[in-house]
Design an enzyme around this catalytic site. Structure first.
Site, PDB file in Angstrom:
ATOM      1  N   HIS A 187      85.993  25.932 -67.470  1.00  0.00           N
ATOM      2  CA  HIS A 187      86.624  27.151 -67.987  1.00  0.00           C
ATOM      3  C   HIS A 187      85.925  28.408 -67.508  1.00  0.00           C
ATOM      4  CE1 HIS A 187      88.683  24.164 -70.444  1.00  0.00           C
ATOM      5  NE2 HIS A 187      89.684  24.974 -70.184  1.00  0.00           N
ATOM      6  N   ARG A 294      96.116  30.674 -72.824  1.00  0.00           N
ATOM      7  CA  ARG A 294      95.120  29.826 -73.502  1.00  0.00           C
ATOM      8  C   ARG A 294      94.606  30.600 -74.714  1.00  0.00           C
ATOM      9  NH1 ARG A 294      93.664  28.493 -67.922  1.00  0.00           N
ATOM     10  NH2 ARG A 294      93.474  26.244 -67.693  1.00  0.00           N
ATOM     11  N   ASN A 452      94.258  19.754 -64.720  1.00  0.00           N
ATOM     12  CA  ASN A 452      92.790  19.758 -64.838  1.00  0.00           C
ATOM     13  C   ASN A 452      92.326  18.555 -65.656  1.00  0.00           C
ATOM     14  OD1 ASN A 452      93.013  22.234 -63.645  1.00  0.00           O
ATOM     15  ND2 ASN A 452      92.780  23.383 -65.540  1.00  0.00           N
ATOM     16  N   ASP A 453      92.964  18.379 -66.801  1.00  0.00           N
ATOM     17  CA  ASP A 453      92.583  17.243 -67.636  1.00  0.00           C
ATOM     18  C   ASP A 453      93.221  15.952 -67.142  1.00  0.00           C
ATOM     19  OD1 ASP A 453      90.766  18.197 -69.580  1.00  0.00           O
ATOM     20  OD2 ASP A 453      92.391  19.349 -70.500  1.00  0.00           O
ATOM     21  N   ARG A 463      85.441  16.941 -65.417  1.00  0.00           N
ATOM     22  CA  ARG A 463      85.890  18.047 -64.562  1.00  0.00           C
ATOM     23  C   ARG A 463      84.809  19.091 -64.305  1.00  0.00           C
ATOM     24  NH1 ARG A 463      90.392  20.792 -68.562  1.00  0.00           N
ATOM     25  NH2 ARG A 463      89.902  22.824 -67.686  1.00  0.00           N
TER      26      ARG A 463
HETATM   27  C1  PEP Z   1      94.728  21.571 -67.880  1.00  0.00           C
HETATM   28  O1  PEP Z   1      94.094  20.671 -68.434  1.00  0.00           O
HETATM   29  O2  PEP Z   1      95.186  21.469 -66.726  1.00  0.00           O
HETATM   30  C2  PEP Z   1      94.964  22.840 -68.570  1.00  0.00           C
HETATM   31  C3  PEP Z   1      95.721  23.758 -68.044  1.00  0.00           C
HETATM   32  O3  PEP Z   1      94.319  23.026 -69.760  1.00  0.00           O
HETATM   33  P1  PEP Z   1      92.782  23.492 -69.871  1.00  0.00           P
HETATM   34  O4  PEP Z   1      92.312  23.793 -68.457  1.00  0.00           O
HETATM   35  O5  PEP Z   1      92.739  24.687 -70.739  1.00  0.00           O
HETATM   36  O6  PEP Z   1      92.127  22.295 -70.435  1.00  0.00           O
HETATM   37 MG    MG Z   2      93.711  20.851 -70.557  1.00  0.00          MG
END
Ligand code: PEP
Ligand code: MG
Length: 571
Positions: A187, A294, A452-453, A463
């Site tokens: 993040h 977010r 991302n997750d 990640r």
């Molecule tokens: C993700 O996981 O791709 C996502 C957009 O959520 P975050 O990055 O806030 O976990």
């Molecule tokens: Mg996510």
């Protein structure tokens, strides 16, 4: 030259400001001269008050009143005689040094406040911790790094940065940053791209390699960092910087254009934000809407939960500023690497697999209901859509929808207006939801793929861990097959599907996502125009014909190579 991972593009040249690591161990020392020790304590208190006042005034001038109030609370603690008298008594009674007296008294208060079943009191505990650390640092003569009150242009160098450190940067002064830890989708990295400051991570033993005032060049595109370069290198990078800025001017020409491929396929290109203040950058970069707000960032970098009214104002501001453009607002995704200290959540062994997002919301329904009320009220002012994160099973989405329905009924009964036809969506970011996406598609109006997750859970790679960053691969065939399945299942049920993870802005992946039929691409504002330019150069139907073959490939590298061959995209 130091090599790391470029996590936010751009080139910057400036002096280093190193955030020093302090592993201070407070030793309980006996003292002889009580009065001298008490004087020492008073001096440290005065010095801390002065520092707090300076930060407060600066925050008020540059950020806002609400944020400045955090420091009012800190000042009050130092003026509270219950606290200072207890420290003084401890020094007198136990004949110990001020540092240990403060530590013992503050630990006591922290424990008392933490044990109270009241969010406000728990917040007090974290204030006391902050303030007593400040006083102890002053007693020990340790310089504190304050990102908000930098007075000259710098590149921040730090072992690690939390998302709230990054959020508190004075954007005019912090031109870039380098860290030892953190991956491309951490993040902190996402915030760096939102703030549009170049950043590099993954450089080992950074603090042994760079000192305060070293002159640095960061190349956030290639991940390179140069320490104390000679004039020739400086000239070379100044040239690179101006070429990069020229390329940005080409992209700028696409600001008011539609997002349409060479063969006429229209997709929606929207932005990710974390704060209402990000909207300026979003509109400057020609976004067609917001694909991910977010909201957890509204809960961070402050000392208590935002009220319904505060949240309502923030959501309303965003939808109003976006006019009739769509705004997807995600309910809070606290947890993982997004910490909110005043919630005092216990540390977990595996925070990314833990008490996070919808799991916390369904458990702490007070917070969830307040947010949903604020969101529904704001839906009356624009094109707002609600999205739930981290859904892993059908019960969670059904339960979240049930709670939302209860709030709708309550608002209706109280004559409070909201959009009755509001669209409800969910993130697909957990493999179980991706595999079951045919079922989930019957529950919601849209999906947004959280790559991302989804990647970290599919290939079991943290990640944020740079040691295994090469395994975190959006081209991994398993990931691509899952994404294709999600899109097919969504379309079979007649719902639209977007992607709001960082992969949506990956220029090598965009051709594949277009061929799979992704309807919406949501990314950091700084990536929008490059993506629109790229899409305008691609023939989607040509790539579509290659898709079955791509999905049969065994290796990510092979897919990457093939896609750059057929689309002529430079790596
Ligand atoms: C993700 O996981 O791709 C996502 C957009 O959520 P975050 O990055 O806030 O976990
Ligand atoms: Mg996510």
């Amino acid at each position: 030259m130091l090599s790391g991972i470029g996590i936010s593009p751009g080139i910057v040249l400036a002096k280093a400001k190193v955030k020093k690591e302090h592993n201070i161990e407070i030793i309980r020392e006996s003292i002889k001269d009580i009065n001298a020790e008490i004087d020492r304590f008073h001096e440290a208190i005065e010095c801390s008050k002065k520092q707090i006042k300076e930060v407060r005034d600066k925050t008020l001038a540059e950020i806002g009143e609400k944020e400045a109030r955090i420091f009012d609370a800190h000042e009050l603690i130092l003026e509270d005689v219950t606290f200072t008298d207890q420290v003084i008594n401890k020094i007198k009674d136990c004949l110990i040094n001020s540092e240990s007296a403060i530590k013992e008294v503050s630990n006591n208060f922290i424990a008392i406040f933490n044990n109270m079943d009241d969010a406000y009191m728990k917040e007090k505990a974290s204030d006391i911790k902050d303030v007593s650390e400040r006083v102890i640092y002053n007693l020990l003569g340790i310089e504190q790094c304050d990102f908000n009150s930098m007075t000259e242009e710098v590149i921040v160098v730090s072992k690690d940065l939390t998302p709230s450190d990054t959020a508190s940067f004075n954007k005019d002064k912090v031109l870039g940053f380098i860290t030892e830890f953190g991956g491309k989708t951490s993040h902190t990295a996402i915030l760096a791209r939102t703030l549009e400051i170049p950043a590099v991570t993954g450089i080992n033993d950074l603090l042994q390699k760079i000192e305060d005032d070293d002159f640095l060049i960061i190349d956030g595109n290639s991940g390179q960092v140069i320490v104390n370069p000679d004039n020739e290198v400086i000239k070379e990078y100044e040239k690179k910087k101006s070429e990069y800025e020229k390329q940005l001017l080409v992209y700028k020409k696409y600001k008011d254009k539609k997002t349409i491929s060479k063969d006429g396929i229209n997709v929606e290109l929207v932005a990710n934000i974390g704060m209402p203040s990000d909207i300026k950058g979003v509109l400057n970069n020609g976004a067609e809407g917001i694909g991910l707000f977010r909201t957890e960032f509204l809960f961070m970098d402050r000392d208590r939960l935002p009220t319904e009214e505060e949240q309502f104002q923030a959501y309303k501001e965003v939808v109003q500023k976006m006019g009739d453009k769509p705004v997807v607002i995600r309910t809070i995704d606290i947890g993982g690497d997004k910490e909110v200290p005043y919630l005092c959540l216990p540390a977990e062994m595996n925070p990314f697999l833990g008490y996070r997002a919808i799991r916390m919301c369904l458990d702490r329904q007070d917070m969830f209901r307040t947010q949903l009320r604020a969101l529904l009220r704001a839906s009356n002012y624009g094109n707002l859509k609600i999205m739930f994160p981290m859904i892993s099973n059908i019960d969670e989405i059904q339960e979240a929808k049930k709670i939302l329905e209860e709030i709708r009924v309550d608002l209706r009964n109280n004559g409070i207006l909201f959009n009755e036809n509001i669209e409800i969506g969910m993130m697909i970011e957990i493999p179980s939801a991706a595999i079951m996406s045919d079922i989930f598609a019957k529950e919601v109006d849209f999906f947004s793929i959280g790559s991302n997750d989804l990647i970290q859970y599919t290939v079991a790679v943290d990640r944020g861990n740079d040691k295994i960053a090469s395994l975190y691969d959006e081209f991994n065939p398993a990931v691509l097959r899952l994404i294709n399945t999600i899109i097919e299942n969504a379309h079979n049920e007649g719902i639209w599907v977007g992607m709001c993870g960082e992969a949506a802005s990956n220029t090598e992946l965009i051709p594949i996502l277009l061929a799979m039929g992704l309807d919406e691409f949501s990314m950091n504002a700084s990536s929008l125009l490059q993506a629109r330019y790229l899409i305008s150069q691609l023939s989607v139907n040509d790539i579509k014909q290659e898709l079955p073959q791509i999905l049969q490939m065994q290796k990510g590298k092979q897919i990457q190579k093939y896609i750059s061959k057929i689309t002529n995209i430079r790596k």
